[in-house]
Scaffold this active site. Sequence first.
Site, PDB file in Angstrom:
ATOM      1  N   CYS A  21      -3.965   0.542  -2.512  1.00  8.98           N
ATOM      2  CA  CYS A  21      -3.849  -0.692  -1.737  1.00  8.98           C
ATOM      3  C   CYS A  21      -2.737  -1.586  -2.286  1.00  8.98           C
ATOM      4  CB  CYS A  21      -5.163  -1.460  -1.776  1.00  8.98           C
ATOM      5  SG  CYS A  21      -6.463  -0.757  -0.735  1.00  8.98           S
ATOM      6  N   GLU A  28      -2.915  -4.747  -3.029  1.00  9.37           N
ATOM      7  CA  GLU A  28      -3.389  -5.593  -4.134  1.00  9.37           C
ATOM      8  C   GLU A  28      -3.341  -4.817  -5.445  1.00  9.37           C
ATOM      9  OE1 GLU A  28      -4.766  -4.988  -1.204  1.00  9.37           O
ATOM     10  OE2 GLU A  28      -6.067  -6.611  -0.531  1.00  9.37           O
ATOM     11  N   CYS A  35     -10.123  -5.137   0.906  1.00  9.82           N
ATOM     12  CA  CYS A  35     -11.223  -4.173   0.844  1.00  9.82           C
ATOM     13  C   CYS A  35     -12.091  -4.479  -0.380  1.00  9.82           C
ATOM     14  CB  CYS A  35     -10.677  -2.752   0.787  1.00  9.82           C
ATOM     15  SG  CYS A  35     -10.067  -2.259  -0.830  1.00  9.82           S
ATOM     16  N   ASN A  38       0.838  -1.200   0.000  1.00  6.70           N
ATOM     17  CA  ASN A  38       0.000   0.000   0.000  1.00  6.70           C
ATOM     18  C   ASN A  38       0.874   1.252   0.000  1.00  6.70           C
ATOM     19  OD1 ASN A  38       0.595  -0.915   2.661  1.00  6.70           O
ATOM     20  ND2 ASN A  38      -1.068   0.279   3.546  1.00  6.70           N
ATOM     21  N   GLU A  64       0.257   5.138   0.715  1.00 12.71           N
ATOM     22  CA  GLU A  64      -0.678   6.175   1.169  1.00 12.71           C
ATOM     23  C   GLU A  64      -0.212   7.560   0.714  1.00 12.71           C
ATOM     24  OE1 GLU A  64      -1.170   5.447   5.380  1.00 12.71           O
ATOM     25  OE2 GLU A  64      -2.339   3.632   4.971  1.00 12.71           O
TER      26      GLU A  64
HETATM   27  N1  THU Z   1      -5.247  -1.724   2.560  1.00 12.66           N
HETATM   28  C1  THU Z   1      -4.692  -2.489   1.576  1.00 12.66           C
HETATM   29  O1  THU Z   1      -3.581  -2.221   1.109  1.00 12.66           O
HETATM   30  N2  THU Z   1      -5.397  -3.559   1.129  1.00 12.66           N
HETATM   31  C2  THU Z   1      -6.619  -3.912   1.614  1.00 12.66           C
HETATM   32  O2  THU Z   1      -7.249  -4.793   1.052  1.00 12.66           O
HETATM   33  C3  THU Z   1      -7.125  -3.287   2.831  1.00 12.66           C
HETATM   34  C4  THU Z   1      -6.548  -1.964   3.134  1.00 12.66           C
HETATM   35  C5  THU Z   1      -4.505  -0.538   3.021  1.00 12.66           C
HETATM   36  C6  THU Z   1      -5.086   0.753   2.558  1.00 12.66           C
HETATM   37  C7  THU Z   1      -4.559   1.714   3.605  1.00 12.66           C
HETATM   38  O3  THU Z   1      -3.264   2.147   3.191  1.00 12.66           O
HETATM   39  C8  THU Z   1      -4.416   0.868   4.852  1.00 12.66           C
HETATM   40  O4  THU Z   1      -4.496  -0.489   4.424  1.00 12.66           O
HETATM   41  C9  THU Z   1      -5.506   1.138   5.893  1.00 12.66           C
HETATM   42  O5  THU Z   1      -6.754   1.048   5.322  1.00 12.66           O
END
Ligand code: THU
Length: 131
Positions: free
Chosen positions: A52, A54, A85, A41, A43
């Site tokens: 994310c 994935e 998610c 991920n 941000e």
């Molecule tokens: N996140 C992912 O990378 N993949 C997911 O399927 C769930 C959430 C990340 C997004 C964000 O940077 C952090 O987790 C908190 O939501």
Amino acid sequence: MATDLGILAREVRENAHAPYSGFKVGAAVRTRAGDTFAGCNVENAAYPEGTCAEAGAIAAMVAAGAREITQAFVIADSPRPVPPCGGCRQKLAEFAAADVVVILATLDGQEQHTTVGALLPGAFAAKDMES
Ligand code: THU
């Protein structure tokens, strides 16, 4: 020997840029040809611009010219095997058949084996745009 998706995902997770949530995620996918791609991920100070793990793994796969996922692995330091998610479920469904196994994991070794179809039953797909 096939590259271990779990090891790849665990390693790439370390590179996550997650200063806002503090929640690092790693993902890895294997393609029909046997190649593997990893993502974490990323941000952003403008929160909705974050991506994310994935999505990163899938983007790397597509950039390399591959289109078919045959296995996926997602890992985070979560109390239960990290549930992808909703958006990532849809992204996986774009490139993986419903029976493709997705392994969800925690850093401390818990694993849940599920499938793309179980994660997103009734996924909207290209066939739904046929007239
Ligand atoms: N996140 C992912 O990378 N993949 C997911 O399927 C769930 C959430 C990340 C997004 C964000 O940077 C952090 O987790 C908190 O939501």
